[in-house]
Design a protein around this motif. Structure first.
Motif, mmCIF file in Angstrom:
data_model
loop_
_atom_site.group_PDB
_atom_site.id
_atom_site.type_symbol
_atom_site.label_atom_id
_atom_site.label_comp_id
_atom_site.label_asym_id
_atom_site.label_seq_id
_atom_site.Cartn_x
_atom_site.Cartn_y
_atom_site.Cartn_z
ATOM 1 N N ARG A 87 -11.305 25.364 -21.512
ATOM 2 C CA ARG A 87 -12.351 24.975 -22.460
ATOM 3 C C ARG A 87 -11.863 23.845 -23.372
ATOM 4 N N TYR A 88 -10.614 23.948 -23.815
ATOM 5 C CA TYR A 88 -10.003 22.898 -24.646
ATOM 6 C C TYR A 88 -9.933 21.576 -23.885
ATOM 7 N N LEU A 89 -9.515 21.628 -22.625
ATOM 8 C CA LEU A 89 -9.418 20.402 -21.825
ATOM 9 C C LEU A 89 -10.779 19.717 -21.702
ATOM 10 N N LEU A 90 -11.818 20.517 -21.532
ATOM 11 C CA LEU A 90 -13.165 19.950 -21.414
ATOM 12 C C LEU A 90 -13.652 19.413 -22.760
ATOM 13 N N ASP A 91 -13.468 20.169 -23.812
ATOM 14 C CA ASP A 91 -13.967 19.768 -25.127
ATOM 15 C C ASP A 91 -13.272 18.512 -25.648
ATOM 16 N N GLU A 92 -11.980 18.366 -25.312
ATOM 17 C CA GLU A 92 -11.207 17.219 -25.784
ATOM 18 C C GLU A 92 -11.308 16.019 -24.847
ATOM 19 N N VAL A 111 -10.279 16.444 -19.246
ATOM 20 C CA VAL A 111 -10.951 16.423 -17.945
ATOM 21 C C VAL A 111 -12.438 16.259 -18.206
ATOM 22 N N SER A 112 -13.124 15.631 -17.264
ATOM 23 C CA SER A 112 -14.535 15.317 -17.487
ATOM 24 C C SER A 112 -15.475 16.412 -17.008
ATOM 25 N N LYS A 113 -15.016 17.259 -16.098
ATOM 26 C CA LYS A 113 -15.889 18.297 -15.540
ATOM 27 C C LYS A 113 -15.039 19.480 -15.083
ATOM 28 N N PRO A 114 -15.636 20.669 -15.004
ATOM 29 C CA PRO A 114 -14.858 21.856 -14.619
ATOM 30 C C PRO A 114 -14.165 21.733 -13.274
ATOM 31 N N SER A 115 -14.777 21.020 -12.312
ATOM 32 C CA SER A 115 -14.193 20.933 -10.971
ATOM 33 C C SER A 115 -12.946 20.057 -10.924
ATOM 34 N N ASP A 116 -12.568 19.439 -12.067
ATOM 35 C CA ASP A 116 -11.277 18.741 -12.131
ATOM 36 C C ASP A 116 -10.120 19.735 -12.193
ATOM 37 N N CYS A 117 -10.453 20.988 -12.439
ATOM 38 C CA CYS A 117 -9.448 22.061 -12.466
ATOM 39 C C CYS A 117 -9.684 22.973 -11.266
ATOM 40 N N ALA A 118 -8.625 23.592 -10.786
ATOM 41 C CA ALA A 118 -8.757 24.559 -9.696
ATOM 42 C C ALA A 118 -7.815 25.716 -9.962
ATOM 43 N N LEU A 119 -8.308 26.926 -9.715
ATOM 44 C CA LEU A 119 -7.485 28.128 -9.828
ATOM 45 C C LEU A 119 -7.196 28.624 -8.413
ATOM 46 N N LEU A 120 -5.912 28.660 -8.046
ATOM 47 C CA LEU A 120 -5.506 29.041 -6.697
ATOM 48 C C LEU A 120 -4.789 30.389 -6.725
ATOM 49 N N GLU A 144 -19.493 19.330 2.977
ATOM 50 C CA GLU A 144 -19.517 18.047 2.282
ATOM 51 C C GLU A 144 -19.108 18.182 0.818
ATOM 52 N N ILE A 145 -19.131 19.408 0.307
ATOM 53 C CA ILE A 145 -18.864 19.610 -1.117
ATOM 54 C C ILE A 145 -17.663 20.538 -1.267
ATOM 55 N N ILE A 146 -16.599 20.033 -1.899
ATOM 56 C CA ILE A 146 -15.447 20.886 -2.176
ATOM 57 C C ILE A 146 -15.833 21.937 -3.207
ATOM 58 N N CYS A 147 -16.536 21.460 -4.254
ATOM 59 C CA CYS A 147 -17.008 22.355 -5.303
ATOM 60 C C CYS A 147 -18.085 21.619 -6.087
ATOM 61 N N PRO A 148 -19.173 22.294 -6.465
ATOM 62 C CA PRO A 148 -20.140 21.638 -7.352
ATOM 63 C C PRO A 148 -19.429 21.172 -8.624
ATOM 64 N N PRO A 149 -19.721 19.961 -9.104
ATOM 65 C CA PRO A 149 -18.951 19.401 -10.224
ATOM 66 C C PRO A 149 -19.030 20.199 -11.518
ATOM 67 N N ASP A 150 -20.105 20.980 -11.690
ATOM 68 C CA ASP A 150 -20.253 21.726 -12.940
ATOM 69 C C ASP A 150 -19.629 23.115 -12.872
ATOM 70 N N ARG A 151 -18.812 23.374 -11.843
ATOM 71 C CA ARG A 151 -18.163 24.677 -11.719
ATOM 72 C C ARG A 151 -16.666 24.515 -11.502
ATOM 73 N N GLU A 206 -6.693 17.994 -3.434
ATOM 74 C CA GLU A 206 -5.913 17.714 -4.640
ATOM 75 C C GLU A 206 -6.831 17.818 -5.847
ATOM 76 N N PHE A 207 -6.256 18.195 -6.987
ATOM 77 C CA PHE A 207 -7.012 18.381 -8.215
ATOM 78 C C PHE A 207 -6.183 17.866 -9.383
ATOM 79 N N PRO A 208 -6.828 17.306 -10.414
ATOM 80 C CA PRO A 208 -6.065 16.867 -11.590
ATOM 81 C C PRO A 208 -5.244 17.999 -12.213
ATOM 82 N N PHE A 209 -5.869 19.158 -12.418
ATOM 83 C CA PHE A 209 -5.171 20.311 -12.991
ATOM 84 C C PHE A 209 -5.235 21.476 -12.005
ATOM 85 N N VAL A 210 -4.075 22.011 -11.670
ATOM 86 C CA VAL A 210 -4.005 23.158 -10.759
ATOM 87 C C VAL A 210 -3.367 24.329 -11.496
#
Length: 734
Positions: free
Chosen positions: A404-409, A412-421, A620-627, A640-644
């Motif tokens: 939430r902090y990463l998004l608010d600050e 990262v521009s959208k939730p899909s820039d992060c991935a939980l593996l 065609e979609i790795i993940c919807p950008p808003d998730r 690959e993802f900015p934050f893993v």
């Protein structure tokens, strides 16, 4: 055109900085085998694409004489698109080349898809009029027809030998579905490992003799019913390659239609199995132009029959098959990492070499260099870190607040820039559930299509409930089903249908009319309607017709119709029969055949309830950008993802997994044997280390581990060196 002009034309599309020296060595390689060991983020796919284009436009290789295989249809499409985009630049300058050198003529796809395509193209008699079954159809076919599954008492020594799989897969052999899962796996491994059936039959081990008998019975059933599974598709293709038609495909006849195969390029070779290796060497036998690309440190698919030994021993295979010495195999290491922050690359280097079991001879390709950090990503911040909490729930909350902090600050521009593996994404308290709840609490939706929640979605439950209400309105067949889980599921689906129908009069009217229509039919009458048609008519009514406008609900209902079609295709004992057509009971007026309904519950619903199903995924979609995606590590391979963020580091690997044990059991019956220097336990541990290595190497800007405090005191192969103390000394806490 020459190489310089070629490189100049495609330069606008090349990665910034162009190709490095090792990448160019791959592109310009001439004749003979090429062994490319490509680390994560090294640009292997781009290099493979440019080599292919160089063969066509510089070396004048007929595109139809090039075969490119990769692991997934999505990856194959990606390669096709890249080749087409580069070729467009060349065709713009030399439009006449498109007539003679059309890149659409290249054979590109997964090996399974190419086996199917080529045998159909050459009208191979051994594959005429066969139905290719996917995994679900094969599972149903084995469940319904395999002698070892139906009459298991005849194969008691075999089942006793593989008793260890009961606990591993949580499947009792008293259950027909438990036997089905094991039998299907063993039948596939016999083909994939190139097992010598005659040796198996002549074994002094009773379990092996019975396994050979069970397998031969299965093969006979496939032939009787003209069915083919994915493993036997490869077996048939290898047989095809050894026929006159196969010789025409490999060597050609000098015509444009049959130029022969001059180059075979294989991506993701680390997950190849022995029969696939045999196919690749056979296709390339005329020229020896076999290029394999992969990374032994990223081998993940032993549980599907993949053996990393094919990658590690490629040089030995060239000598065995073609008499080519290792010195004549061009070996190129792509070890420049253009993806990740320097700290992440250095951590991955330390991680993979921190385990004694990975330092043993044969665990990795010999003389493999470390990754070189070459990314433009920089910055003095903790690029490798960990988040903790007293419990899993608190760790999950801290993780969600950080995202939430990463998004608010604006980091990262959208939730899909992060991935939980994680290893498993089932939504229970030990895996994905706490993290999903924590993210939802801070306003972040998750994308987790592999949570096996398909059967819990409203539209799926309502559709199944409506169908069951039509074919078994009194549920008298359901009550005779022994499996209580099936009964609970079906009752829940019927309740969901009733709730939906209470607000959907058109749907309720259709279902009620269908029940009345069936009640008027004669004893033993065959109904001229397929179960798929009934489902289609259900979906034509609101609210389903409205839900089809919702992409996710539409995908799920589409998958449900596919499942019905697969079940319909499974034959009865009589060849050419189908389960899809309904028949009235010969004893009870107004009812569908009791036997059919019971079979539907035990077979089809039994499969759904036993295995669970994932949501369908849009390739065609790795993940919807808003998730924010919650993914298995296997899902994340190649991404690959900015934050893993990685959770579940304490997998111990203190017992050998079932795939390694099966591999050991069948090893001595293989037609081709590599000297495997590792025990099943060591292979299990190596696979775990590779799994975490793949997860860690997905990160671009930051790699963050999620470690509850009660995980800290234990060992786990997710910790560098299998040691939390060493891990905490290197990795910074956030």
């Amino acid at each position: 055109m020459d190489l310089n002009e070629f490189m100049e034309i495609i330069h606008p599309m090349l990665p910034s900085g162009g190709l490095d020296e090792n990448q160019m060595n791959v592109v310009i390689h001439g004749q003979g085998p090429l062994w490319v060991i490509a680390g994560p983020g090294s640009g292997k796919t781009e290099t493979l694409v440019i080599r292919t284009l160089k063969l066509i436009f510089v070396d004048n290789v007929n595109p139809k004489s090039i075969v490119i295989t990769t692991f997934t249809e999505k990856a194959a499409k990606n390669i096709k698109d890249r080749i087409s985009n580069y070729a467009y630049l060349i065709y713009q300058k030399y439009p006449e080349l498109q007539r003679n050198l059309d890149v659409n003529d290249i054979y590109i796809g997964t090996l399974h898809s190419l086996c199917n395509q080529i045998m159909l193209e050459y009208r191979y008699p051994g594959y005429e009029n066969y139905r290719l079954m996917d995994d679900i159809e094969q599972y149903l076919f084995v469940h319904e027809h395999s002698d070892a599954v139906k009459h298991h008492h005849k194969y008691q020594d075999m089942w006793n030998h593989f008793k260890y799989l009961e606990n591993k897969w949580n499947r009792s052999f008293n259950s027909r579905w438990g036997r089905t899962q094991v039998a299907t796996t063993l039948f596939n491994r016999i083909v994939e490992y190139l097992i010598d059936i005659e040796e198996l039959k002549q074994s002094d081990e009773k379990w092996a003799v019975q396994l050979a008998d069970a397998y031969e019975n299965y093969v006979q059933l496939l032939e009787i019913h003209h069915r083919c599974d994915f493993s036997h598709l490869q077996k048939k293709f290898l047989e095809f390659l050894n026929t006159k038609l196969g010789e025409l495909f490999i060597k050609g006849d000098g015509s444009l239609r049959h130029p022969g195969i001059s180059h075979v390029l294989v991506d993701e070779y680390q997950d190849t199995n022995p029969i696939q290796e045999a196919i690749y060497f056979k296709m390339a036998e005329n020229t020896h132009n076999l290029c394999v690309v992969g990374d032994d440190d990223q081998a993940l698919y032993r549980f599907r029959g993949g053996t990393v030994e094919c990658m590690v021993n490629f040089g030995n295979a060239c000598h065995r098959e073609w008499g080519i010495t290792l010195e004549r195999v061009n070996t190129v290491f792509l070890n420049n990492n253009y993806r990740s922050h320097r700290e992440i690359v250095n951590y991955c280097n330390k991680f993979i070499t921190s385990f004694p079991v990975m330092q043993k001879i044969g665990a990795r390709v010999k003389d493999k260099p470390e990754l070189n950090p070459k990314s433009d990503i920089s910055g003095n911040y903790p690029a490798v870190a960990y988040i903790t909490g007293r419990t899993i729930e608190e760790t999950a909350n801290n993780f969600a607040n950080f995202v939430r902090y990463l998004l608010d600050e604006g980091v990262v521009s959208k939730p899909s820039d992060c991935a939980l593996l994680m290893k498993s994404v089932r939504e229970n308290r030990n895996w994905a559930e706490p993290f999903k709840k924590a993210l939802n609490k801070v306003g972040i939706e998750v994308y987790n299509p592999r949570s096996r929640k398909f059967l819990e979605q409203e539209e799926v439950m309502a559709a199944l409930g409506a169908f069951i209400t039509i074919i078994d309105p009194k549920q008298n067949a359901l009550r005779k089903v022994c499996n209580e889980n099936i009964q609970r599921l079906v009752n829940r689906w019927v309740d969901t249908y009733r709730n939906v129908a209470s607000e959907s009069p058109e749907l309720r009217k259709y279902v009620d009319c269908s029940i009345k229509s069936i009640a008027k039919r004669n004893l033993g009458e065959r109904l001229n309607i397929n179960i798929s048609e009934i489902l289609y008519r259900i979906l034509a009514h609101p609210p389903f017709s409205d839900w089809l406008d919702d992409p996710e609900r539409s995908y799920r209902l589409g998958k449900l119709t596919q499942l019905f079609e697969k079940y319909s295709s499974i034959p009865y004992d009589t060849p050419g029969s189908t389960r899809g057509l309904l028949k009235m009971s010969s004893k009870n007026n107004g009812e569908i055949s009791f036997r059919w309904r019971q079979n539907f519950y035990n077979s089809f619903i039994g499969l759904l309830s036993t295995e669970g199903l994932n949501d369908p995924e849009d390739e065609e979609i790795i993940c919807p950008p808003d998730r924010l995606p919650i993914m298995t590590i296997h899902q994340a391979k190649g991404l690959e993802f900015p934050f893993v963020f990685v959770y579940g580091l304490r997998l111990k690997g203190d017992k050998p997994n079932e795939s390694a044990i099966i591999e050991e059991d069948l090893y001595k019956y293989r037609k081709i044997k590599y000297s495997i220097n590792f025990t099943p336990l060591e292979r299990t541990q190596q696979d775990l280390i590779r799994l975490y290595y793949v997860a860690y190497s997905r990160a671009k800007y930051a790699l963050i581990h999620l470690v509850p405090r009660n995980h800290m005191g234990s060992k786990g192969f997710g910790f560098i060196g299998n040691n939390f103390s060493l891990f905490s000394a290197i990795v910074k806490k956030i």
